[in-house]
Design a protein around this motif. Structure first.
Motif, PDB file in Angstrom:
ATOM      1  N   PHE A  47      -7.317 -11.513  -3.431  1.00 42.96           N
ATOM      2  CA  PHE A  47      -7.271 -11.450  -1.963  1.00 42.96           C
ATOM      3  C   PHE A  47      -5.837 -11.245  -1.475  1.00 42.96           C
ATOM      4  O   PHE A  47      -5.598 -10.482  -0.538  1.00 42.96           O
ATOM      5  N   GLU A  48      -4.895 -11.932  -2.094  1.00 39.53           N
ATOM      6  CA  GLU A  48      -3.492 -11.769  -1.721  1.00 39.53           C
ATOM      7  C   GLU A  48      -3.018 -10.348  -2.019  1.00 39.53           C
ATOM      8  O   GLU A  48      -2.289  -9.747  -1.219  1.00 39.53           O
ATOM      9  N   ALA A  49      -3.438  -9.811  -3.145  1.00 41.15           N
ATOM     10  CA  ALA A  49      -3.043  -8.451  -3.523  1.00 41.15           C
ATOM     11  C   ALA A  49      -3.633  -7.436  -2.546  1.00 41.15           C
ATOM     12  O   ALA A  49      -2.956  -6.472  -2.160  1.00 41.15           O
ATOM     13  N   TYR A  50      -4.867  -7.649  -2.131  1.00 40.98           N
ATOM     14  CA  TYR A  50      -5.483  -6.731  -1.174  1.00 40.98           C
ATOM     15  C   TYR A  50      -4.778  -6.790   0.182  1.00 40.98           C
ATOM     16  O   TYR A  50      -4.556  -5.754   0.819  1.00 40.98           O
ATOM     17  N   ALA A  51      -4.398  -7.984   0.605  1.00 38.65           N
ATOM     18  CA  ALA A  51      -3.653  -8.127   1.858  1.00 38.65           C
ATOM     19  C   ALA A  51      -2.314  -7.403   1.760  1.00 38.65           C
ATOM     20  O   ALA A  51      -1.877  -6.747   2.716  1.00 38.65           O
ATOM     21  N   GLN A  52      -1.661  -7.510   0.602  1.00 41.96           N
ATOM     22  CA  GLN A  52      -0.403  -6.798   0.410  1.00 41.96           C
ATOM     23  C   GLN A  52      -0.625  -5.295   0.423  1.00 41.96           C
ATOM     24  O   GLN A  52       0.156  -4.552   1.008  1.00 41.96           O
ATOM     25  N   TYR A  53      -1.677  -4.834  -0.206  1.00 42.90           N
ATOM     26  CA  TYR A  53      -1.991  -3.403  -0.203  1.00 42.90           C
ATOM     27  C   TYR A  53      -2.170  -2.892   1.222  1.00 42.90           C
ATOM     28  O   TYR A  53      -1.653  -1.832   1.577  1.00 42.90           O
ATOM     29  N   GLN A  54      -2.900  -3.649   2.048  1.00 43.82           N
ATOM     30  CA  GLN A  54      -3.094  -3.243   3.441  1.00 43.82           C
ATOM     31  C   GLN A  54      -1.761  -3.195   4.184  1.00 43.82           C
ATOM     32  O   GLN A  54      -1.501  -2.270   4.951  1.00 43.82           O
ATOM     33  N   SER A  55      -0.900  -4.177   3.942  1.00 45.45           N
ATOM     34  CA  SER A  55       0.406  -4.221   4.593  1.00 45.45           C
ATOM     35  C   SER A  55       1.264  -3.021   4.190  1.00 45.45           C
ATOM     36  O   SER A  55       1.869  -2.361   5.036  1.00 45.45           O
ATOM     37  N   LEU A  56       1.299  -2.726   2.897  1.00 42.65           N
ATOM     38  CA  LEU A  56       2.077  -1.587   2.418  1.00 42.65           C
ATOM     39  C   LEU A  56       1.505  -0.269   2.928  1.00 42.65           C
ATOM     40  O   LEU A  56       2.249   0.655   3.254  1.00 42.65           O
ATOM     41  N   SER A  57       0.188  -0.195   3.022  1.00 44.86           N
ATOM     42  CA  SER A  57      -0.450   1.015   3.540  1.00 44.86           C
ATOM     43  C   SER A  57      -0.066   1.242   4.999  1.00 44.86           C
ATOM     44  O   SER A  57       0.231   2.372   5.403  1.00 44.86           O
ATOM     45  N   LYS A  58      -0.058   0.179   5.794  1.00 46.37           N
ATOM     46  CA  LYS A  58       0.335   0.298   7.199  1.00 46.37           C
ATOM     47  C   LYS A  58       1.801   0.703   7.327  1.00 46.37           C
ATOM     48  O   LYS A  58       2.147   1.530   8.183  1.00 46.37           O
ATOM     49  N   MET A  59       2.664   0.139   6.476  1.00 46.89           N
ATOM     50  CA  MET A  59       4.081   0.522   6.504  1.00 46.89           C
ATOM     51  C   MET A  59       4.241   1.995   6.164  1.00 46.89           C
ATOM     52  O   MET A  59       5.013   2.715   6.792  1.00 46.89           O
ATOM     53  N   ARG A  60       3.506   2.455   5.170  1.00 49.04           N
ATOM     54  CA  ARG A  60       3.584   3.860   4.762  1.00 49.04           C
ATOM     55  C   ARG A  60       3.113   4.784   5.879  1.00 49.04           C
ATOM     56  O   ARG A  60       3.725   5.813   6.164  1.00 49.04           O
ATOM     57  N   GLN A  61       2.024   4.418   6.535  1.00 52.17           N
ATOM     58  CA  GLN A  61       1.520   5.226   7.643  1.00 52.17           C
ATOM     59  C   GLN A  61       2.519   5.269   8.793  1.00 52.17           C
ATOM     60  O   GLN A  61       2.720   6.320   9.409  1.00 52.17           O
ATOM     61  N   ALA A  62       3.171   4.142   9.075  1.00 48.61           N
ATOM     62  CA  ALA A  62       4.180   4.099  10.140  1.00 48.61           C
ATOM     63  C   ALA A  62       5.379   4.985   9.783  1.00 48.61           C
ATOM     64  O   ALA A  62       5.908   5.698  10.646  1.00 48.61           O
ATOM     65  N   GLN A  63       5.786   4.953   8.507  1.00 49.48           N
ATOM     66  CA  GLN A  63       6.891   5.807   8.074  1.00 49.48           C
ATOM     67  C   GLN A  63       6.515   7.280   8.180  1.00 49.48           C
ATOM     68  O   GLN A  63       7.321   8.098   8.612  1.00 49.48           O
ATOM     69  N   GLN A  64       5.301   7.632   7.787  1.00 51.76           N
ATOM     70  CA  GLN A  64       4.859   9.022   7.892  1.00 51.76           C
ATOM     71  C   GLN A  64       4.806   9.471   9.340  1.00 51.76           C
ATOM     72  O   GLN A  64       5.196  10.589   9.668  1.00 51.76           O
ATOM     73  N   LYS A  65       4.328   8.599  10.231  1.00 50.91           N
ATOM     74  CA  LYS A  65       4.266   8.939  11.649  1.00 50.91           C
ATOM     75  C   LYS A  65       5.671   9.140  12.212  1.00 50.91           C
ATOM     76  O   LYS A  65       5.917  10.085  12.967  1.00 50.91           O
ATOM     77  N   ALA A  66       6.613   8.269  11.828  1.00 48.29           N
ATOM     78  CA  ALA A  66       7.997   8.401  12.294  1.00 48.29           C
ATOM     79  C   ALA A  66       8.613   9.694  11.777  1.00 48.29           C
ATOM     80  O   ALA A  66       9.310  10.397  12.521  1.00 48.29           O
TER      81      ALA A  66
END
Length: 85
Positions: A43-62
Motif C-alpha cells: 500500500f505504501e509503495a502504491y501511494a508512492q507510485y501515485q505521488s511520483l506519477s503526479k509529479m511526472r505529469q506536473a513536470q510534463q505539463k510545465a
C-alpha cells in the motif's frame, strides 16, 4: 525542505525500492505466513507510485507550457535585421 523529484527521491519516497527488494528476498514460507507486513508495504509503495506519477505529469505539463510559450514568442517576435538571410 525541497520538493522531491523523480530523479532524487527522499527517505519517505523509498517505498517502491523497498517493496521490490522485499519481493526479491522473501522466501516461499515468508510469502505464505508473513504476508501482513508485505501487504502494508505494498500500500505504501502504491501511494508512492501515485505521488511520483503526479509529479511526472506536473513536470510534463510545465515543460509543455514552456515549449508552447517559446513557440508563441518566436512566432510573434520579429527577427533582428542582422540575422535575416
Amino acid at each position: 525542505m525541497t520538493t522531491p523529484t523523480i530523479e532524487t527521491p527522499t527517505r519517505e519516497h523509498q517505498a517502491l525500492s523497498l517493496f521490490f527488494e522485499k519481493i526479491k528476498t522473501m522466501g516461499f514460507m515468508a510469502r505464505l505466513f508473513h504476508w501482513k507486513p508485505f501487504l502494508t508495504l505494498s500500500f505504501e509503495a502504491y501511494a508512492q507510485y501515485q505521488s511520483l506519477s503526479k509529479m511526472r505529469q506536473a513536470q510534463q505539463k510545465a515543460n509543455w507550457t514552456t515549449r508552447t510559450n517559446a513557440c508563441a514568442w518566436s512566432k510573434n517576435t520579429p527577427w533582428p535585421s542582422s540575422l535575416k538571410p
